[in-house]
Write a protein that holds these residues in place. Structure first.
Motif, mmCIF file in Angstrom:
data_model
loop_
_atom_site.group_PDB
_atom_site.id
_atom_site.type_symbol
_atom_site.label_atom_id
_atom_site.label_comp_id
_atom_site.label_asym_id
_atom_site.label_seq_id
_atom_site.Cartn_x
_atom_site.Cartn_y
_atom_site.Cartn_z
ATOM 1 N N CYS A 48 10.339 2.363 -3.746
ATOM 2 C CA CYS A 48 10.455 3.736 -4.255
ATOM 3 C C CYS A 48 10.466 4.751 -3.109
ATOM 4 O O CYS A 48 9.756 4.571 -2.113
ATOM 5 N N VAL A 64 8.744 -0.080 1.962
ATOM 6 C CA VAL A 64 7.331 0.104 1.616
ATOM 7 C C VAL A 64 6.605 -1.225 1.866
ATOM 8 O O VAL A 64 6.999 -2.251 1.305
ATOM 9 N N TYR A 124 6.834 -0.285 -12.038
ATOM 10 C CA TYR A 124 7.577 -1.526 -12.238
ATOM 11 C C TYR A 124 6.664 -2.760 -12.207
ATOM 12 O O TYR A 124 7.150 -3.890 -12.177
ATOM 13 N N CYS A 182 10.103 -5.586 -5.803
ATOM 14 C CA CYS A 182 9.690 -4.215 -5.497
ATOM 15 C C CYS A 182 10.929 -3.348 -5.296
ATOM 16 O O CYS A 182 11.892 -3.764 -4.655
ATOM 17 N N LYS A 205 3.442 -7.915 -1.875
ATOM 18 C CA LYS A 205 4.694 -7.693 -2.617
ATOM 19 C C LYS A 205 5.863 -7.844 -1.639
ATOM 20 O O LYS A 205 5.648 -8.005 -0.427
ATOM 21 N N ILE A 210 4.657 -4.292 -9.927
ATOM 22 C CA ILE A 210 5.085 -5.215 -8.866
ATOM 23 C C ILE A 210 3.954 -5.843 -8.026
ATOM 24 O O ILE A 210 3.923 -7.066 -7.878
#
Ligand code: SF4
Ligand code: SF4
Length: 252
Positions: A76, A102, A125, A73, A139, A127
């Motif tokens: 973001c 996140v 992406y 991950c 994740k 994930i």
């Protein structure tokens, strides 16, 4: 602001130490895997593998060249996964204010399989994965328990080649930009004929991946598409979350 991981993929030897350390820290069971004709094992991220070293093989001037990409991950800065999850179950996915990490919470169990699929699809992406037994979406959580205790994530701790660093986002960005400058300087003085060819390709393509938007910053020596399909962000068609967000905006 926040914490970041910098991954210099050119220093990765694919020892998979990070992949194993991640599994151990998260108490992930070992799942038997099949040999699928590649060294990449398992073939994809799973609910029991938050980190996966991806392998890709290329022939450059008749010489085999391996590229390694420790995938995870990207944390973001504006996570699409959270925006999508919030439409259904608020705070199923949260962003830790102090670190920017996140995190998928237990509330993801309240999401339906279809909603989870939509969240996975919204991640540029690819994930998150759904644990079909518990119903949770899971994740990498950047080992938030360790980070909050002043420790580095397990993957970073386990990497003995220096491919991974962890720290303040500003410092990791500086590291990444220095690495790029260093790689570009190397191009000026290639050593052998093969290196000249590879280095010329590097000259055109060495890059830092989507660094303005991500908490996990990758340095690559080859074009992103040579690593794997989701290495870099694709320009995706408008998804439902963006569509609804657009509708909610007032007309001018
Ligand atoms: Fe979410 Fe995907 Fe970004 Fe990770 S990489 S924060 S799962 S959108
Ligand atoms: Fe690569 Fe470091 Fe992970 Fe080993 S521990 S696979 S060298 S990133």
């Amino acid at each position: 602001h926040g914490k970041s991981i910098f991954i210099d993929t050119t220093r990765c030897t694919a020892c998979r130490g990070c992949q194993v350390a991640c599994k151990q820290w998260h108490d992930h069971e070992a799942v038997p895997t099949k040999q699928t004709g590649t060294h990449q094992n398992p073939p994809d991220l799973t609910p029991n593998n938050f980190k996966l070293v991806r392998f890709s093989e290329h022939k450059i001037d008749g010489h085999v060249h391996w590229l390694f990409f420790p995938d995870q991950c990207r944390h973001c800065l504006q996570p699409a996964c959270k925006a999508t999850a919030d439409m259904y179950v608020e705070d199923a996915i949260v962003v830790d204010e102090a670190t920017g990490i996140v995190v998928c919470t237990e509330k993801t169990k309240e999401l339906t399989k279809e909603q989870c699929d939509e969240i996975i699809d919204s991640c540029p992406y690819n994930i998150p994965r759904r644990n079909e037994i518990s119903g949770e979406l899971v994740k990498c959580d950047m080992c938030i328990d360790r980070v909050q205790a002043g420790l580095v994530p397990m993957c970073v701790k386990s990497c003995c080649t220096g491919a991974m660093s962890f720290g303040e986002r500003e410092d990791m960005l500086i590291k990444a930009k220095l690495r790029l400058t260093e790689a570009q300087a190397e191009i000026e003085r290639p050593k052998s004929e093969l290196e000249t060819k590879i280095v010329c390709d590097v000259h055109k393509s060495c890059t830092i991946l989507d660094e303005e938007d991500l908490g996990v910053i990758y340095f690559l020596e080859m074009p992103r598409e040579m690593y794997h399909q989701y290495a870099g962000r694709e320009i995706k068609p408008l998804n439902r979350a963006d569509f609804l967000a657009g509708l909610a905006k007032p007309f001018k």
